[in-house]
Write a protein that holds these residues in place. Structure first.
Motif, PDB file in Angstrom:
ATOM      1  N   ILE A  62       0.810  -1.223   0.000  1.00 42.96           N
ATOM      2  CA  ILE A  62       0.000   0.000   0.000  1.00 42.96           C
ATOM      3  C   ILE A  62       0.840   1.268   0.000  1.00 42.96           C
ATOM      4  N   GLY A  63       2.067   1.186   0.448  1.00 42.26           N
ATOM      5  CA  GLY A  63       2.939   2.359   0.474  1.00 42.26           C
ATOM      6  C   GLY A  63       2.948   3.029   1.835  1.00 42.26           C
ATOM      7  N   LYS A  64       4.057   3.677   2.113  1.00 41.97           N
ATOM      8  CA  LYS A  64       4.282   4.272   3.429  1.00 41.97           C
ATOM      9  C   LYS A  64       3.320   5.420   3.735  1.00 41.97           C
ATOM     10  N   VAL A  65       3.005   6.237   2.751  1.00 43.17           N
ATOM     11  CA  VAL A  65       2.122   7.381   2.986  1.00 43.17           C
ATOM     12  C   VAL A  65       0.732   6.906   3.413  1.00 43.17           C
ATOM     13  N   GLU A  66       0.184   5.911   2.727  1.00 43.59           N
ATOM     14  CA  GLU A  66      -1.131   5.392   3.098  1.00 43.59           C
ATOM     15  C   GLU A  66      -1.083   4.732   4.473  1.00 43.59           C
ATOM     16  N   ALA A  67       0.004   4.025   4.778  1.00 45.64           N
ATOM     17  CA  ALA A  67       0.151   3.411   6.106  1.00 45.64           C
ATOM     18  C   ALA A  67       0.163   4.487   7.193  1.00 45.64           C
ATOM     19  N   GLU A  68       0.850   5.589   6.946  1.00 46.96           N
ATOM     20  CA  GLU A  68       0.873   6.711   7.894  1.00 46.96           C
ATOM     21  C   GLU A  68      -0.521   7.305   8.066  1.00 46.96           C
ATOM     22  N   GLU A  69      -1.271   7.410   6.987  1.00 43.24           N
ATOM     23  CA  GLU A  69      -2.631   7.944   7.067  1.00 43.24           C
ATOM     24  C   GLU A  69      -3.523   7.043   7.921  1.00 43.24           C
ATOM     25  N   SER A  86       2.793   5.549  19.183  1.00 42.01           N
ATOM     26  CA  SER A  86       2.677   4.669  18.021  1.00 42.01           C
ATOM     27  C   SER A  86       3.919   4.814  17.163  1.00 42.01           C
ATOM     28  N   GLU A  87       4.097   3.837  16.319  1.00 39.02           N
ATOM     29  CA  GLU A  87       5.194   3.883  15.357  1.00 39.02           C
ATOM     30  C   GLU A  87       4.790   3.097  14.120  1.00 39.02           C
ATOM     31  N   LEU A  88       5.513   3.307  13.059  1.00 35.14           N
ATOM     32  CA  LEU A  88       5.291   2.576  11.815  1.00 35.14           C
ATOM     33  C   LEU A  88       6.539   1.759  11.539  1.00 35.14           C
ATOM     34  N   LEU A  89       6.378   0.438  11.551  1.00 37.23           N
ATOM     35  CA  LEU A  89       7.500  -0.469  11.365  1.00 37.23           C
ATOM     36  C   LEU A  89       7.293  -1.322  10.125  1.00 37.23           C
ATOM     37  N   ILE A  90       8.377  -1.814   9.586  1.00 40.99           N
ATOM     38  CA  ILE A  90       8.315  -2.878   8.585  1.00 40.99           C
ATOM     39  C   ILE A  90       8.867  -4.105   9.279  1.00 40.99           C
ATOM     40  N   ASP A  91       8.047  -5.158   9.378  1.00 41.10           N
ATOM     41  CA  ASP A  91       8.534  -6.372  10.033  1.00 41.10           C
ATOM     42  C   ASP A  91       7.910  -7.613   9.404  1.00 41.10           C
ATOM     43  N   ASN A  92       8.323  -8.762   9.888  1.00 39.21           N
ATOM     44  CA  ASN A  92       7.789 -10.019   9.348  1.00 39.21           C
ATOM     45  C   ASN A  92       7.241 -10.911  10.462  1.00 39.21           C
ATOM     46  N   THR A  93       6.592 -10.301  11.446  1.00 39.26           N
ATOM     47  CA  THR A  93       5.988 -11.023  12.565  1.00 39.26           C
ATOM     48  C   THR A  93       5.070 -12.139  12.088  1.00 39.26           C
ATOM     49  N   ILE A  94       4.365 -11.925  11.000  1.00 41.84           N
ATOM     50  CA  ILE A  94       3.385 -12.918  10.535  1.00 41.84           C
ATOM     51  C   ILE A  94       3.931 -13.781   9.397  1.00 41.84           C
ATOM     52  N   ARG A  96       5.731 -12.776   6.719  1.00 46.94           N
ATOM     53  CA  ARG A  96       6.005 -12.047   5.476  1.00 46.94           C
ATOM     54  C   ARG A  96       6.155 -10.572   5.837  1.00 46.94           C
ATOM     55  N   GLU A  97       6.772  -9.829   4.982  1.00 50.10           N
ATOM     56  CA  GLU A  97       7.020  -8.419   5.260  1.00 50.10           C
ATOM     57  C   GLU A  97       5.720  -7.625   5.181  1.00 50.10           C
ATOM     58  N   THR A  98       5.433  -6.868   6.235  1.00 53.15           N
ATOM     59  CA  THR A  98       4.233  -6.036   6.308  1.00 53.15           C
ATOM     60  C   THR A  98       4.582  -4.712   6.983  1.00 53.15           C
ATOM     61  N   TYR A  99       3.663  -3.755   6.864  1.00 51.89           N
ATOM     62  CA  TYR A  99       3.713  -2.593   7.739  1.00 51.89           C
ATOM     63  C   TYR A  99       3.043  -3.020   9.034  1.00 51.89           C
ATOM     64  N   HIS A 100       3.671  -2.707  10.141  1.00 50.40           N
ATOM     65  CA  HIS A 100       3.154  -3.039  11.461  1.00 50.40           C
ATOM     66  C   HIS A 100       3.080  -1.738  12.252  1.00 50.40           C
ATOM     67  N   ILE A 101       1.888  -1.434  12.727  1.00 49.23           N
ATOM     68  CA  ILE A 101       1.681  -0.208  13.495  1.00 49.23           C
ATOM     69  C   ILE A 101       1.258  -0.589  14.915  1.00 49.23           C
ATOM     70  N   PRO A 102       2.194  -0.630  15.860  1.00 53.58           N
ATOM     71  CA  PRO A 102       1.799  -0.835  17.249  1.00 53.58           C
ATOM     72  C   PRO A 102       1.371   0.504  17.862  1.00 53.58           C
ATOM     73  N   ILE A 103       0.225   0.500  18.504  1.00 54.48           N
ATOM     74  CA  ILE A 103      -0.281   1.688  19.192  1.00 54.48           C
ATOM     75  C   ILE A 103      -0.452   1.307  20.653  1.00 54.48           C
ATOM     76  N   ARG A 104       0.222   2.023  21.540  1.00 53.02           N
ATOM     77  CA  ARG A 104       0.162   1.734  22.968  1.00 53.02           C
ATOM     78  C   ARG A 104      -0.599   2.842  23.683  1.00 53.02           C
ATOM     79  N   ILE A 105      -1.580   2.433  24.473  1.00 54.34           N
ATOM     80  CA  ILE A 105      -2.383   3.372  25.246  1.00 54.34           C
ATOM     81  C   ILE A 105      -2.069   3.119  26.713  1.00 54.34           C
TER      82      ILE A 105
END
Length: 110
Positions: A62-69, A86-94, A96-105
């Motif tokens: 999807i691209g970094k800009v859409e992931a940020e949105e 929050s942060e925007l990461l590229i990882d392979n937790t699942i 395969r390579e994905t954008y991963h956005i962890p949000i901590r409250i």
């Protein structure tokens, strides 16, 4: 479940646990709730420091800009809180390579 209702506006499937690698992104996972009542000893009254994590997994295509949105919209839907990180990461937790956005409250409850 108010938080879940608000995040449904992202139109991303919500899971209660991380699915196996056969489930394609996008999806959002509600993590566990961790609490720490250690601050109570310092202040003499009942204080609970609670932290809840939401993980959003998006296709790397999807691209970094859409992931940020999507990250910004999720934070907006969560609402105004003092301690949201929050942060925007590229990882392979699942698997395969994905954008991963962890949000901590994080909230202090007195």
């Amino acid at each position: 479940m108010d938080l879940q209702n608000r995040l449904e506006e992202l139109n991303i499937p919500i899971k209660q646990k991380l699915p196996d690698s056969s489930v394609l992104e996008p999806f959002l996972v509600f993590g566990g709730l961790s609490t720490d009542d250690q601050p109570s000893a310092k202040f003499g009254r009942a204080i609970d420091d609670s932290m809840f994590q939401i993980d959003i997994f998006l296709s790397i295509d999807i691209g970094k800009v859409e992931a940020e949105e999507i990250r910004n919209k999720a934070k907006q839907l969560i609402g105004k809180r003092r301690n949201v990180t929050s942060e925007l990461l590229i990882d392979n937790t699942i698997g395969r390579e994905t954008y991963h956005i962890p949000i901590r409250i994080s909230e202090l409850i007195y």
